[in-house]
Design a protein around this motif. Structure first.
Motif, PDB file in Angstrom:
ATOM      1  N   LEU A   6       0.824  -1.205   0.000  1.00  0.00           N
ATOM      2  CA  LEU A   6       0.000   0.000   0.000  1.00  0.00           C
ATOM      3  C   LEU A   6       0.860   1.259   0.000  1.00  0.00           C
ATOM      4  CD1 LEU A   6      -2.888  -0.923   2.442  1.00  0.00           C
ATOM      5  CD2 LEU A   6      -3.039  -0.520  -0.005  1.00  0.00           C
ATOM      6  N   ALA A   7       1.960   1.227   0.766  1.00  0.00           N
ATOM      7  CA  ALA A   7       2.840   2.381   0.780  1.00  0.00           C
ATOM      8  C   ALA A   7       3.470   2.602  -0.590  1.00  0.00           C
ATOM      9  CB  ALA A   7       3.930   2.194   1.842  1.00  0.00           C
ATOM     10  N   ARG A   8       3.864   1.496  -1.225  1.00  0.00           N
ATOM     11  CA  ARG A   8       4.464   1.615  -2.560  1.00  0.00           C
ATOM     12  C   ARG A   8       3.443   2.140  -3.570  1.00  0.00           C
ATOM     13  NH1 ARG A   8       6.862  -3.804  -4.588  1.00  0.00           N
ATOM     14  NH2 ARG A   8       4.648  -4.261  -4.824  1.00  0.00           N
ATOM     15  N   CYS A   9       2.210   1.640  -3.500  1.00  0.00           N
ATOM     16  CA  CYS A   9       1.162   2.123  -4.409  1.00  0.00           C
ATOM     17  C   CYS A   9       0.853   3.584  -4.143  1.00  0.00           C
ATOM     18  CB  CYS A   9      -0.104   1.279  -4.249  1.00  0.00           C
ATOM     19  SG  CYS A   9       0.060  -0.407  -4.851  1.00  0.00           S
ATOM     20  N   ARG A  10       0.802   3.948  -2.851  1.00  0.00           N
ATOM     21  CA  ARG A  10       0.485   5.333  -2.506  1.00  0.00           C
ATOM     22  C   ARG A  10       1.546   6.276  -3.059  1.00  0.00           C
ATOM     23  NH1 ARG A  10       0.636   4.842   2.554  1.00  0.00           N
ATOM     24  NH2 ARG A  10      -1.571   4.498   2.975  1.00  0.00           N
ATOM     25  N   HIS A  11       2.815   5.864  -2.944  1.00  0.00           N
ATOM     26  CA  HIS A  11       3.890   6.719  -3.450  1.00  0.00           C
ATOM     27  C   HIS A  11       3.796   6.851  -4.964  1.00  0.00           C
ATOM     28  CE1 HIS A  11       7.842   8.538  -3.846  1.00  0.00           C
ATOM     29  NE2 HIS A  11       8.111   7.650  -4.798  1.00  0.00           N
ATOM     30  N   ALA A  12       3.516   5.743  -5.637  1.00  0.00           N
ATOM     31  CA  ALA A  12       3.453   5.771  -7.096  1.00  0.00           C
ATOM     32  C   ALA A  12       2.269   6.591  -7.596  1.00  0.00           C
ATOM     33  CB  ALA A  12       3.360   4.347  -7.640  1.00  0.00           C
ATOM     34  N   ALA A 358      -7.990   4.768  -2.857  1.00  0.00           N
ATOM     35  CA  ALA A 358      -8.966   3.702  -3.076  1.00  0.00           C
ATOM     36  C   ALA A 358      -8.564   2.842  -4.269  1.00  0.00           C
ATOM     37  CB  ALA A 358     -10.358   4.296  -3.290  1.00  0.00           C
ATOM     38  N   GLU A 359      -8.051   3.507  -5.323  1.00  0.00           N
ATOM     39  CA  GLU A 359      -7.584   2.756  -6.480  1.00  0.00           C
ATOM     40  C   GLU A 359      -6.412   1.863  -6.097  1.00  0.00           C
ATOM     41  OE1 GLU A 359      -8.569   2.635  -9.976  1.00  0.00           O
ATOM     42  OE2 GLU A 359     -10.332   3.136  -8.792  1.00  0.00           O
ATOM     43  N   ALA A 360      -5.510   2.394  -5.261  1.00  0.00           N
ATOM     44  CA  ALA A 360      -4.369   1.593  -4.823  1.00  0.00           C
ATOM     45  C   ALA A 360      -4.831   0.393  -4.014  1.00  0.00           C
ATOM     46  CB  ALA A 360      -3.402   2.456  -4.003  1.00  0.00           C
ATOM     47  N   ARG A 361      -5.795   0.593  -3.116  1.00  0.00           N
ATOM     48  CA  ARG A 361      -6.301  -0.525  -2.313  1.00  0.00           C
ATOM     49  C   ARG A 361      -7.004  -1.554  -3.194  1.00  0.00           C
ATOM     50  NH1 ARG A 361      -6.183  -0.384   3.099  1.00  0.00           N
ATOM     51  NH2 ARG A 361      -7.714  -2.050   3.130  1.00  0.00           N
ATOM     52  N   ARG A 362      -7.677  -1.080  -4.260  1.00  0.00           N
ATOM     53  CA  ARG A 362      -8.343  -2.014  -5.158  1.00  0.00           C
ATOM     54  C   ARG A 362      -7.347  -2.901  -5.879  1.00  0.00           C
ATOM     55  NH1 ARG A 362     -10.827   0.396  -9.407  1.00  0.00           N
ATOM     56  NH2 ARG A 362     -12.030  -1.493  -9.793  1.00  0.00           N
ATOM     57  N   ARG A 363      -6.106  -2.468  -5.955  1.00  0.00           N
ATOM     58  CA  ARG A 363      -5.080  -3.255  -6.639  1.00  0.00           C
ATOM     59  C   ARG A 363      -4.300  -4.156  -5.691  1.00  0.00           C
ATOM     60  NH1 ARG A 363      -2.618   1.406 -10.736  1.00  0.00           N
ATOM     61  NH2 ARG A 363      -4.613   1.881 -11.753  1.00  0.00           N
ATOM     62  N   VAL A 364      -4.778  -4.274  -4.458  1.00  0.00           N
ATOM     63  CA  VAL A 364      -4.119  -5.127  -3.476  1.00  0.00           C
ATOM     64  C   VAL A 364      -5.118  -6.158  -2.959  1.00  0.00           C
ATOM     65  CG1 VAL A 364      -2.969  -5.193  -1.234  1.00  0.00           C
ATOM     66  CG2 VAL A 364      -2.534  -3.295  -2.795  1.00  0.00           C
ATOM     67  N   ASP A 365      -4.703  -7.409  -2.954  1.00  0.00           N
ATOM     68  CA  ASP A 365      -5.554  -8.471  -2.442  1.00  0.00           C
ATOM     69  C   ASP A 365      -5.699  -8.325  -0.934  1.00  0.00           C
ATOM     70  OD1 ASP A 365      -6.899 -11.135  -2.592  1.00  0.00           O
ATOM     71  OD2 ASP A 365      -5.181 -11.707  -1.369  1.00  0.00           O
ATOM     72  N   SER A 368      -4.075 -11.446   1.316  1.00  0.00           N
ATOM     73  CA  SER A 368      -2.644 -11.725   1.328  1.00  0.00           C
ATOM     74  C   SER A 368      -1.773 -10.490   1.261  1.00  0.00           C
ATOM     75  CB  SER A 368      -2.297 -12.621   0.137  1.00  0.00           C
ATOM     76  OG  SER A 368      -2.568 -11.953  -1.083  1.00  0.00           O
ATOM     77  N   GLY A 369      -2.326  -9.361   0.828  1.00  0.00           N
ATOM     78  CA  GLY A 369      -1.498  -8.190   0.621  1.00  0.00           C
ATOM     79  C   GLY A 369      -0.730  -8.219  -0.681  1.00  0.00           C
ATOM     80  N   LEU A 370      -0.951  -9.228  -1.506  1.00  0.00           N
ATOM     81  CA  LEU A 370      -0.286  -9.310  -2.803  1.00  0.00           C
ATOM     82  C   LEU A 370      -1.017  -8.442  -3.817  1.00  0.00           C
ATOM     83  CD1 LEU A 370       0.242 -13.186  -2.949  1.00  0.00           C
ATOM     84  CD2 LEU A 370       1.969 -11.472  -2.422  1.00  0.00           C
ATOM     85  N   PRO A 371      -0.318  -7.964  -4.841  1.00  0.00           N
ATOM     86  CA  PRO A 371      -1.020  -7.241  -5.906  1.00  0.00           C
ATOM     87  C   PRO A 371      -2.014  -8.167  -6.604  1.00  0.00           C
ATOM     88  CG  PRO A 371       1.271  -7.665  -6.507  1.00  0.00           C
ATOM     89  CD  PRO A 371       1.139  -8.022  -5.067  1.00  0.00           C
ATOM     90  N   ASN A 372      -3.163  -7.616  -7.023  1.00  0.00           N
ATOM     91  CA  ASN A 372      -4.226  -8.450  -7.570  1.00  0.00           C
ATOM     92  C   ASN A 372      -4.329  -8.297  -9.094  1.00  0.00           C
ATOM     93  OD1 ASN A 372      -5.405  -5.960  -7.898  1.00  0.00           O
ATOM     94  ND2 ASN A 372      -6.888  -6.223  -6.250  1.00  0.00           N
ATOM     95  N   ARG A 373      -5.456  -8.751  -9.643  1.00  0.00           N
ATOM     96  CA  ARG A 373      -5.638  -8.713 -11.097  1.00  0.00           C
ATOM     97  C   ARG A 373      -5.598  -7.284 -11.642  1.00  0.00           C
ATOM     98  NH1 ARG A 373      -7.851 -12.154 -14.976  1.00  0.00           N
ATOM     99  NH2 ARG A 373      -8.480 -13.685 -13.401  1.00  0.00           N
ATOM    100  N   LEU A 374      -6.203  -6.335 -10.902  1.00  0.00           N
ATOM    101  CA  LEU A 374      -6.172  -4.951 -11.350  1.00  0.00           C
ATOM    102  C   LEU A 374      -4.741  -4.426 -11.421  1.00  0.00           C
ATOM    103  CD1 LEU A 374      -9.194  -3.406  -9.421  1.00  0.00           C
ATOM    104  CD2 LEU A 374      -9.057  -3.973 -11.850  1.00  0.00           C
ATOM    105  N   ALA A 375      -3.923  -4.808 -10.438  1.00  0.00           N
ATOM    106  CA  ALA A 375      -2.520  -4.392 -10.461  1.00  0.00           C
ATOM    107  C   ALA A 375      -1.793  -5.014 -11.648  1.00  0.00           C
ATOM    108  CB  ALA A 375      -1.842  -4.787  -9.152  1.00  0.00           C
TER     109      ALA A 375
END
Length: 786
Positions: A6-12, A358-365, A368-375
């Motif tokens: 989430l931190a990595r997605c937030r930064h990006a 919210a978009e970043a959270r949608r890309r995280v399972d 597990s905390g792994l990136p998901n299909r959207l990611a």
């Protein structure tokens, strides 16, 4: 792991250039400026001024005194207009008291009696203190827009100074400012306030009145008392303004913070304001430009908390600077546009960050905390990408049952870490419940060897919560350049699992097979409408009465082109695509209708439905199923819903609650394939069961295999102690049937008892055995949808 992602997605997602922030602030500044030019913020600015006046209220200096034509004076003189010799007396008494200046806010533009006018003029001429008489301009008439100048009569103004007492309320009727001076009779005249305060200014320019000064702290003296010589010593050296305060004389105006007050008090407040300094109006544009500069720090914030903190700090800085300029340097700026810009900047940035977070959270399972299909879809393609690999976890439902709490998430992370290290992948994505995906640059021959190594690597168990868990993977591979490679890779893994292989490459033929399946999916609604979803019934023998009073229904698809399709050809597809509820409800409706027909023929034969675990959390399915049962009007215990023992609920709590509601509606609950899963005893504890059904793998050889016999016998004993009925399936020999009867099993099912039959044939077979008669509540059979 989840926090890291989430931190990595937030930064990006929140890294913005100064250029982007500059463009946004320019747009906001333009919008606010247009609003300010159109007067959008005028009411708000007035309210802010009122609040400021109330918060910083203070007393008058005491230098300006008011001699008021009050109610006591009106009562004493008893006429209007007053004889001007009375004004002469007041001037002489005030001058004798040593006042600094005398100013009038009364109209002397018309003559009175000659003696009085002469006495007044003489008093003005003899006074040592300067005397100011009023001049003002007024409209010629209601519909006449001309301005008429009003001046004192010549005899009075010969030795007096003329001062403007013009008051111009704002459009809302409030007086907020006074002029420095006006032009009457083609001559520039200072305002009364400027005259008293001895301040100079530009004719036509206004200054804001400080309504933080408390009007009731301005010293006031009754006109009649001054005329009679009752003059306090405090008047020495003071500036005196004489005007009307009696209500019947009018001359009252609405002002901020104090309501409606006499005009003479407004003049006194204006003089007090100028005595402290000359207020200067500043443009709203300067605070707006300052706010625009500071707002860049808001619009480049990367966290929502920083947005709120910076917005508050900037707003406070602006307000503090605004107050400092007002009270320290008498610069009166309009602050609302600037504060509005800050608030809009904060709101805009907060909204953007909220959306992006919210978009970043949608890309995280979430598990597990792994990136998901959207990611995976958002991932930029690389030239080195050659294949997409999908790893499906075998027996995933059983693993979830074996792990309590959020342990499945920890297991998925451990699996992903092992796959990442062994495959060299940059990221592992979880695209489905049991499916992990990554991209590989390897050619197919090297990739096959790597997958073989990965499968071997997984044989080493995972330590989790003090337990050692073994994990097996099946792989699917698809070309990275094709459409939806992850989906094709996952499907290839499913096909590999069905074929008993550990990996499979997606091919053109596989794609054609998918097209055929999708064709079936598109024909489902038509098949249901045309009653092509058929139901056959396999009898179940009551081992106590030796009668057939229950059935298991098997679904078939009578396809017009492909013939009679078994369930394995379409049920897995519909389950994957979320259409199993329609098939299940279609079969349930047919089975209930057949049971109703059997009852009309005098046969009481129970029916049951195998419910997918996924359907138990569907409110829509629950409502429709209960409506079907209620519509057919079957008596209690004639309908059973079966849940496979190895099934995994998406939400165990919701699923159990749904089963409880079905049970409350008279539906019996059965556990199918008992013994094949890993949490049988846990199911017995959690589910509101009425029946157990022992899987055929334990029953078929129970009459000859001591181990199977022990398992079946103990299961029957356990079930009876729990108040449950027992059904054994897979009976193909008479010896097995007799063994089950001896150990007290309740029902037997299999080809030895009977093969699947149409509804009419089943009714005939049941009648031949004497089944369906009025026996005490026989357990219902099972309707199988797989």
């Amino acid at each position: 792991m989840q926090r890291h992602i989430l931190a990595r997605c937030r930064h990006a997602l929140t890294s913005d250039s100064w250029r982007t922030g500059g463009l946004m602030i320019a747009a906001l500044v333009l919008a606010v400026a247009v609003g300010a030019l159109g007067g959008m913020f005028r009411n708000a600015e007035n309210r802010v001024d009122e609040l400021t006046f109330a918060l910083f209220s203070h007393e008058a200096s005491g230098q300006v005194h008011v001699v008021e034509l009050d109610a006591a004076s009106m009562a004493a003189i008893r006429r209007w207009p007053w004889p001007r010799d009375r004004f002469a007396n007041v001037v002489r008494n005030l001058d004798a008291a040593g006042v600094r200046s005398i100013s009038f806010d009364l109209d002397f533009s018309s003559s009175a009696d000659a003696a009085g006018d002469a006495a007044f003029a003489a008093a003005i001429a003899a006074a040592r203190a300067p005397v100011a008489l009023p001049t003002f301009a007024q409209a010629a008439g209601f519909s006449d827009k001309r301005q008429l100048d009003t001046l004192p009569i010549p005899a009075l103004r010969e030795h007096a100074q003329l001062a403007s007492v013009s008051v111009a309320p704002d459009s809302d009727g409030y007086v907020r400012r006074l002029p420095f001076g006006t032009v009457t009779s083609d001559t520039a005249r200072p305002s009364l306030a400027a005259t008293v305060a001895e301040r100079s200014g530009t004719v036509g320019a206004d200054f804001p009145v400080d309504f933080a000064i408390q009007p009731d702290t301005i010293p006031r003296h009754s006109f009649i008392a001054i005329e009679r010589g009752m003059i306090p010593r405090s008047l020495a050296g003071k500036d005196v303004i004489i005007g009307a305060t009696a209500i019947e004389l009018g001359d009252r105006y609405a002002v901020p913070n104090h309501g409606v007050i006499p005009g003479v008090i407004i003049q006194a407040l204006g003089a007090e304001t100028l005595r402290r300094g000359v207020p200067v109006y500043g443009s709203w544009s300067l605070p707006l430009l300052l706010a625009a500069t500071l707002a860049l720090a808001i619009l480049t914030s990367r966290r929502r908390r920083a947005v709120m903190v910076r917005a508050c700090v900037v707003a406070l800085m602006l307000v503090a600077g605004w107050l400092g300029m007002r009270f320290g340097f008498d610069l009166w700026f309009e602050i609302v546009p600037a504060v509005t810009l800050v608030l809009l900047s904060g709101a805009a940035r907060y909204t953007v960050l909220t959306y992006r977070f919210a978009e970043a959270r949608r890309r995280v399972d979430s598990d597990s905390g792994l990136p998901n299909r959207l990611a995976l879809k958002a991932r930029a393609a690389h030239a080195a990408d050659r294949f997409v690999i999908a790893a499906q976890i075998d027996d995933f439902d059983a693993l979830k049952l074996a792990i309590e709490g959020d342990g499945i998430g920890a297991l998925l992370r451990r699996i992903a870490e092992r796959l990442k290290v062994a495959s060299g992948a940059q990221a592992i994505f979880r695209i489905e419940d049991r499916t992990l995906v990554w991209l590989s640059p390897l050619p197919i021959d090297e990739l096959e060897a790597q997958l073989d190594g990965l499968r071997a690597l997984m044989r080493s168990p995972f330590e989790l919560g003090g337990r050692r868990l073994g994990v097996s993977l099946t792989f699917g591979v698809a070309d990275a350049d094709m459409a939806d490679p992850a989906g094709h890779a996952a499907h290839a893994a499913s096909l590999a699992k069905r074929a008993g292989k550990f990996w499979r490459l997606h091919t053109v033929e596989a794609g054609e097979a998918i097209s055929a399946e999708l064709s079936l999916l598109g024909e489902l609604d038509e098949a249901i409408r045309n009653r092509r979803i058929a139901v056959l019934y396999q009898p179940k023998l009551n081992l106590v009465t030796r009668r057939i009073d229950a059935v298991e229904a098997l679904v078939r698809w009578n396809h017009p082109e492909r013939g009679l399709l078994p369930p394995d050809c379409f049920i897995p597809l519909f389950e994957e695509r979320g259409r199993l509820d329609d098939v299940t409800l279609a079969v349930l409706a047919q089975a209930l209708a057949d049971a109703k027909e059997w009852r009309a023929q005098g046969q009481r034969i129970g029916v049951a439905v195998n419910i997918s675990a996924a359907l138990l959390t569907s409110d829509s399915f629950e409502a429709r199923a209960l409506a079907l049962i209620a519509r057919e009007g079957l008596s209690d215990c004639q309908v059973t819903f079966e849940v496979t023992e190895s099934a995994q609920f998406e939400d165990t709590g919701l699923a159990i609650a749904a089963l409880e509601r079905f049970r409350a509606a008279g539906v019996r609950i059965s556990m199918d394939d008992y013994g094949t899963g890993q949490s049988a005893l846990n199911y017995l504890k959690l589910l509101p069961l009425s029946e157990l059904k022992i899987d055929r793998m334990f029953v078929a050889q129970a009459h000859v295999d001591k181990g199977d016999a022990m398992l079946v016998r103990s299961t029957v004993q356990l079930a009876h102690e729990l108040g449950l009925k027992v059904v054994a399936e897979g009976i193909e020999e008479g010896a097995c049937l007799e063994f089950l009867a001896r150990i007290g099993c309740d029902y037997a099912q299999g080809y030895f008892v009977g093969r699947p039959l149409a509804a009419a044939d089943l009714a005939a077979l049941a009648a031949a055995t004497g089944g369906g008669s009025a026996e005490p509540a026989p357990p219902p059979a099972r309707l199988r949808v797989a």
